[in-house]
Structure formats: structure tokens, C-alpha cells
Design a protein around this motif. Structure first.
Motif, PDB file in Angstrom:
ATOM      1  N   UNK A  53       0.823  -1.192   0.000  1.00 26.96           N
ATOM      2  CA  UNK A  53       0.000   0.000   0.000  1.00 26.96           C
ATOM      3  C   UNK A  53       0.866   1.255   0.000  1.00 26.96           C
ATOM      4  N   UNK A  54       2.036   1.156   0.635  1.00 22.80           N
ATOM      5  CA  UNK A  54       2.963   2.291   0.705  1.00 22.80           C
ATOM      6  C   UNK A  54       4.385   1.757   0.809  1.00 22.80           C
ATOM      7  N   UNK A  55       5.316   2.400   0.116  1.00 24.25           N
ATOM      8  CA  UNK A  55       6.748   2.100   0.231  1.00 24.25           C
ATOM      9  C   UNK A  55       7.525   3.392   0.103  1.00 24.25           C
ATOM     10  N   UNK A  56       8.630   3.496   0.868  1.00 21.46           N
ATOM     11  CA  UNK A  56       9.506   4.651   0.712  1.00 21.46           C
ATOM     12  C   UNK A  56      10.221   4.631  -0.618  1.00 21.46           C
ATOM     13  N   UNK A  57      10.500   3.429  -1.114  1.00 17.70           N
ATOM     14  CA  UNK A  57      11.073   3.281  -2.456  1.00 17.70           C
ATOM     15  C   UNK A  57      10.575   1.988  -3.095  1.00 17.70           C
ATOM     16  N   UNK A  58      11.031   0.846  -2.591  1.00 20.90           N
ATOM     17  CA  UNK A  58      10.592  -0.429  -3.151  1.00 20.90           C
ATOM     18  C   UNK A  58      11.747  -1.334  -3.522  1.00 20.90           C
ATOM     19  N   UNK A  59      12.610  -1.628  -2.528  1.00 19.67           N
ATOM     20  CA  UNK A  59      13.783  -2.451  -2.815  1.00 19.67           C
ATOM     21  C   UNK A  59      13.427  -3.816  -3.379  1.00 19.67           C
ATOM     22  N   UNK A  60      12.356  -4.430  -2.850  1.00 16.86           N
ATOM     23  CA  UNK A  60      11.993  -5.773  -3.322  1.00 16.86           C
ATOM     24  C   UNK A  60      11.620  -5.757  -4.796  1.00 16.86           C
ATOM     25  N   UNK A  61      11.069  -4.662  -5.269  1.00 15.02           N
ATOM     26  CA  UNK A  61      10.724  -4.549  -6.679  1.00 15.02           C
ATOM     27  C   UNK A  61      11.985  -4.529  -7.544  1.00 15.02           C
ATOM     28  N   UNK A  62      12.980  -3.751  -7.119  1.00 17.18           N
ATOM     29  CA  UNK A  62      14.240  -3.703  -7.859  1.00 17.18           C
ATOM     30  C   UNK A  62      14.933  -5.065  -7.799  1.00 17.18           C
ATOM     31  N   UNK A  63      14.818  -5.753  -6.669  1.00 14.30           N
ATOM     32  CA  UNK A  63      15.385  -7.099  -6.556  1.00 14.30           C
ATOM     33  C   UNK A  63      14.713  -8.061  -7.536  1.00 14.30           C
ATOM     34  N   UNK A  64      13.399  -7.942  -7.704  1.00 15.30           N
ATOM     35  CA  UNK A  64      12.693  -8.793  -8.669  1.00 15.30           C
ATOM     36  C   UNK A  64      13.232  -8.566 -10.075  1.00 15.30           C
ATOM     37  N   UNK A  65      13.504  -7.308 -10.414  1.00 11.49           N
ATOM     38  CA  UNK A  65      14.088  -7.021 -11.730  1.00 11.49           C
ATOM     39  C   UNK A  65      15.467  -7.666 -11.857  1.00 11.49           C
ATOM     40  N   UNK A  66      16.275  -7.549 -10.796  1.00  7.37           N
ATOM     41  CA  UNK A  66      17.639  -8.085 -10.831  1.00  7.37           C
ATOM     42  C   UNK A  66      17.647  -9.607 -10.969  1.00  7.37           C
ATOM     43  N   UNK A  67      16.745 -10.292 -10.249  1.00  4.83           N
ATOM     44  CA  UNK A  67      16.698 -11.753 -10.296  1.00  4.83           C
ATOM     45  C   UNK A  67      15.832 -12.271 -11.440  1.00  4.83           C
ATOM     46  N   UNK A  68      15.446 -11.358 -12.329  1.00  8.78           N
ATOM     47  CA  UNK A  68      14.698 -11.716 -13.545  1.00  8.78           C
ATOM     48  C   UNK A  68      13.422 -12.484 -13.211  1.00  8.78           C
ATOM     49  N   UNK A  69      12.626 -11.885 -12.337  1.00  2.45           N
ATOM     50  CA  UNK A  69      11.350 -12.485 -11.957  1.00  2.45           C
ATOM     51  C   UNK A  69      10.195 -11.552 -12.334  1.00  2.45           C
ATOM     52  N   UNK A  70       9.105 -12.092 -12.865  1.00  2.00           N
ATOM     53  CA  UNK A  70       7.928 -11.262 -13.119  1.00  2.00           C
ATOM     54  C   UNK A  70       7.290 -10.854 -11.794  1.00  2.00           C
ATOM     55  N   UNK A  71       6.585  -9.730 -11.793  1.00  2.00           N
ATOM     56  CA  UNK A  71       6.109  -9.201 -10.522  1.00  2.00           C
ATOM     57  C   UNK A  71       4.755  -8.508 -10.671  1.00  2.00           C
ATOM     58  N   UNK A  72       3.927  -8.679  -9.650  1.00  2.00           N
ATOM     59  CA  UNK A  72       2.672  -7.943  -9.517  1.00  2.00           C
ATOM     60  C   UNK A  72       2.894  -6.792  -8.541  1.00  2.00           C
ATOM     61  N   UNK A  73       2.528  -5.578  -8.942  1.00  2.00           N
ATOM     62  CA  UNK A  73       2.745  -4.387  -8.116  1.00  2.00           C
ATOM     63  C   UNK A  73       1.426  -3.665  -7.895  1.00  2.00           C
ATOM     64  N   UNK A  74       1.142  -3.366  -6.643  1.00  2.00           N
ATOM     65  CA  UNK A  74       0.074  -2.427  -6.332  1.00  2.00           C
ATOM     66  C   UNK A  74       0.649  -1.029  -6.545  1.00  2.00           C
TER      67      UNK A  74
END
Length: 428
Positions: free
Chosen positions: A329-350
Motif C-alpha cells: 500500500x505504501x513504500x519509501x522506495x521499493x527495494x523488493x521490486x528492484x530485486x525482482x528485476x535483478x533476479x529476472x522475476x515477473x512481478x505484480x505491483x500495487x
């Protein structure tokens, strides 16, 4: 104090409440230090909790926000509108002690530039913030203040009896301080509320280094957590706190109606209690979703836990995942999202606000939702897990964009400008 001498490397003093573990501030500070070290700058550490090399560290227990004396203050100033004189006395007594400790730190290691990590923006330790402000006022010392979270962004600090100190020190706006914000909303708010400009430096990952692969140690990760080789592993790589929106991940798996889909939650519930975790477990059970809560199997190092079971890295979990859920619902930035990009994983984002302003415009190919799950979103997720070619194109694009916008190369350029502003030389 005089500016640093011109040379090929400088002594940078990192100041914070804690540099230990895997919290976001500690991780980002370590990345800054790594980039600085590669360019011959030496980092030293001042905090109340440290796991850094003692040879380059200055431990001051009262700098830690968890110290009983600091907690005593916090309990009496937040959620209150008046302040007892004894609280004021203790704040300034501890601030004087911490200010003297900063002087000692600078002398001990001949520090040339201070780098304050979040201690001057979120009032977890009010005496430390005041001490930093007073030190800068007395010395005009070259300082970079890296702001991850501001107090006005958190409801818990909205009612307080320390408005005078917050305006003075969170953040302090002395001329010697260069401010750094991690997102554009923080940058705008700092300018509006304090009249201070800042350099925007996003959180980054080392996209230049090859993505790790499955090896002899992590090959049995799925087996260890009870997930079959042909199961579809949905990874929720976050702590279990309400703002992470994990109920949406459960609803997604329920809507997919595929018994092979398993939801794995990697981190503990933290310091906000277990009520949310219990609610999630009840929700998963009622909707027939296989939820695996495995914080005892994922840690900072590969090791064994108290019961003798193997402990894996979060990276090992990413490598075995098929899909990442990130419905925050809220993130200061979103490290886990950048990690998903790095590990080449598809991602669902609110579509939390910082994603909308700072990440989405870069063109990343992710599946998005707007606070609620729709049939269209479910169908897009289903396509990703059923269509390998579509998935591959998605993750390759995201990796390339991550390397362009959120890599160490970006951090290197930003730090070069910040250090050059102090030294007058392009020495990074």
C-alpha cells in the motif's frame, strides 16, 4: 573546520542509529560504502548498534534507537502534546553526550566528510538528531545527509510534544549539509517544508554483477520448505506488516484456482505484533490457499537455525521463485521490486505512490493493480506463468531497464557530484 585536503581518497564517516542486519538503511549505507571504497575513499562507522569492522567503528550505545533511555524519551513525547521539563533535560543531556562522541569520532579517524544515514529525518532517536544539528552548527563540517524517511510521512509521529526539536533537527538545514532524498515525493516535501534543495539518489542494486544461480547449497530450497519441483512458487519477499498488502497476494492465488500455486512469505512479522499474520493465515485457510511462512529458513547468511535446519539467503528464494507478489500500500522506495528485476522475476505491483512517480515512468513491464484485484490482473498473471516466452521477454526488459536506472553506475555518478561539491575535485 577546514575542507579536506586534495588527494585521491577521503575518509568518510557514516553516522546513524544502527548499521547492522538487513534493514533498508543499513543495506543502502553498505552500498554507498562499497562504491566509495572502490574509488579509494575509506568508510568509518558511528552508531549505537554495529556489525562493521571494529577497527573502523565507533560504537556509542545511546545512538541506538532501541536503547532504554531513548525509548523512555519516545514514550513520553509521541502521542502527547505537552512535554515534562525532565524530558527536555534528558534530551539535551543525551544530545550533549552524543555531540561529544561525534567530536571524538571525527578526531579518532580524522574524518573529512560526514554521511548521516536517516538519523536527521526520522526521529527514532531525538537526542542523536539534535546532536548532529548542534555539531554541524558549531563546526560547519562537510556533511551529506541521506534521508530515507521523513517524520511527516508517518502517522505515529503526527501527534507529538517535540515540534520545536523536529523543526530544528529533522532535518537540520545548515549550509554545510547536502541533502539526499530517495524519491521525488520526499524531494518535493523537503523543499516545501524546509526550503531545502536535495539530490535525488534512488536505491540501487549491483546490476553489473552477474545474477547468482542455483548451486549445490540452495538446490534443495523448495524441498526444504515443502514445495514440489513442479509447484508454482509465488514469493512475497517482505516483512509481514499491514502496509505490505499481503491479503492481495492471497486473493490472487485464490482467484487463480490452481492447486500447484504456493505462496511463500519470506520475512517475520517484525515489531508490530502477530495479529496481521494470524489474519492472513485465517484468510488463506478459508480461501484454500497454500501459505508457507518461512522466516526461520531465510536469513542474512547461509547457516543453520536453532533446530539444525538449513538457513538460506533471500537470494536463494528469488532464484527458486516463479512469480513475485508486491502489493504494498505504501513504500519509501521499493527495494523488493528492484530485486525482482535483478533476479529476472515477473512481478505484480500495487501502484503505490513512489512506484507511480519514480519507477513506472521508466517503462518497466510489470503487472499492476490499483488497490484491488480484477479479473484482468488475474488473467495477466496466469499468462505469465503459462507462457515462458512472454515471461522471458518481460524479465529481460526489466533487467535492462534496472541496469540503466537503478545500478551502481547511477549511484557512482551521484556520489561523485556530492563528494566533488565538498572537495572541489572530481575524485570518484
Amino acid at each position: 573546520m577546514p575542507l579536506p585536503p586534495i588527494n585521491t581518497g577521503h575518509r568518510i564517516g557514516f553516522v546513524g542509529t544502527r548499521f547492522a542486519g538487513t534493514d533498508g538503511v543499513s543495506l543502502e549505507a553498505a552500498k554507498w560504502a562499497k562504491v566509495l571504497w572502490h574509488n579509494r575513499h575509506v568508510s568509518y562507522w558511528f552508531a549505537g548498534k554495529l556489525d562493521t569492522d571494529p577497527e573502523v567503528s565507533h560504537l556509542v550505545p545511546h545512538a541506538y534507537f532501541g536503547h532504554p533511555d531513548i525509548q523512555w524519551i519516545n514514550h513520553r513525547v509521541f502521542g502527547k502534546t505537552t512535554r515534562d521539563p525532565e524530558v527536555t533535560r534528558r534530551i539535551f543531556a543525551l544530545a550533549e553526550h552524543l555531540k561529544r562522541s561525534l567530536y571524538e569520532f571525527v578526531r579518532k579517524f580524522d574524518i573529512e566528510i560526514l554521511c548521516v544515514q536517516n538519523a536527521s529525518c526520522i526521529p527514532m532517536n531525538i537526542p542523536l538528531g539534535v546532536a548532529i544539528a548542534l555539531f554541524c552548527a558549531e563546526t560547519n563540517f562537510p556533511t551529506i545527509a541521506h534521508h530515507h524517511d521523513f517524520y511527516w510521512e508517518r502517522d505515529r509521529f503526527a501527534v507529538n510534544s517535540v515540534g520545536d526539536l523536529l523543526r530544528m533537527a529533522f532535518p537540520c538545514t545548515m549550509p554545510c549539509i547536502q541533502h539526499v532524498t530517495i524519491n521525488s515525493e520526499g524531494q518535493r516535501a523537503l523543499s516545501h517544508r524546509r526550503g531545502a534543495s536535495s539530490v535525488l539518489v534512488p536505491n540501487v542494486l549491483d546490476f553489473e554483477s552477474p545474477t547468482p544461480e542455483i548451486d549445490d547449497y540452495n538446490a534443495d530450497f523448495r524441498q526444504a520448505i515443502g514445495v514440489a519441483p513442479d509447484d508454482i512458487l509465488f514469493l512475497q519477499p517482505t516483512r509481514v506488516v499491514p502496509r505490505k498488502g499481503i491479503e492481495h497476494a492471497i486473493s490472487l492465488l485464490a482467484a487463480l484456482k490452481n492447486p500447484k500455486c504456493k505462496l511463500v512469505v519470506s520475512h517475520e512479522s517484525g515489531d508490530e505484533g502477530d495479529e496481521y499474520l494470524h489474519a492472513l493465515r485465517e484468510m488463506a485457510e478459508s480461501q484454500g490457499v497454500d501459505l508457507r511462512y518461512v522466516p526461520n529458513r531465510i536469513g542474512e547468511e547461509r547457516d543453520t537455525n536453532a533446530t539444525g535446519e538449513k538457513v538460506y539467503l533471500l537470494a536463494d528464494a528469488y532464484l527458486h521463485a516463479d512469480f513475485i507478489t508486491y502489493p504494498s500500500l505504501y513504500e519509501g522506495f521499493g527495494n523488493a521490486l528492484i530485486e525482482a528485476f535483478y533476479y529476472r522475476q515477473p512481478v505484480l505491483v500495487n501502484r503505490y505512490s513512489i512506484f507511480v512517480s519514480d519507477i513506472e515512468p521508466k517503462g518497466f513491464d510489470v503487472i499492476t493493480m490499483n488497490g484491488y484485484l480484477t479479473k484482468s490482473v488475474v488473467n495477466k498473471v496466469r499468462r505469465v506463468i503459462e507462457d515462458p516466452e512472454h515471461r522471458r521477454a518481460m524479465v529481460d526488459r526489466n533487467f535492462d531497464l534496472g541496469k540503466r536506472f537503478f545500478s551502481y553506475a547511477v549511484l557512482r555518478r551521484k556520489l561523485r557530484a556530492l563528494v566533488t561539491n565538498v572537495t572541489g575535485m572530481d575524485d570518484l
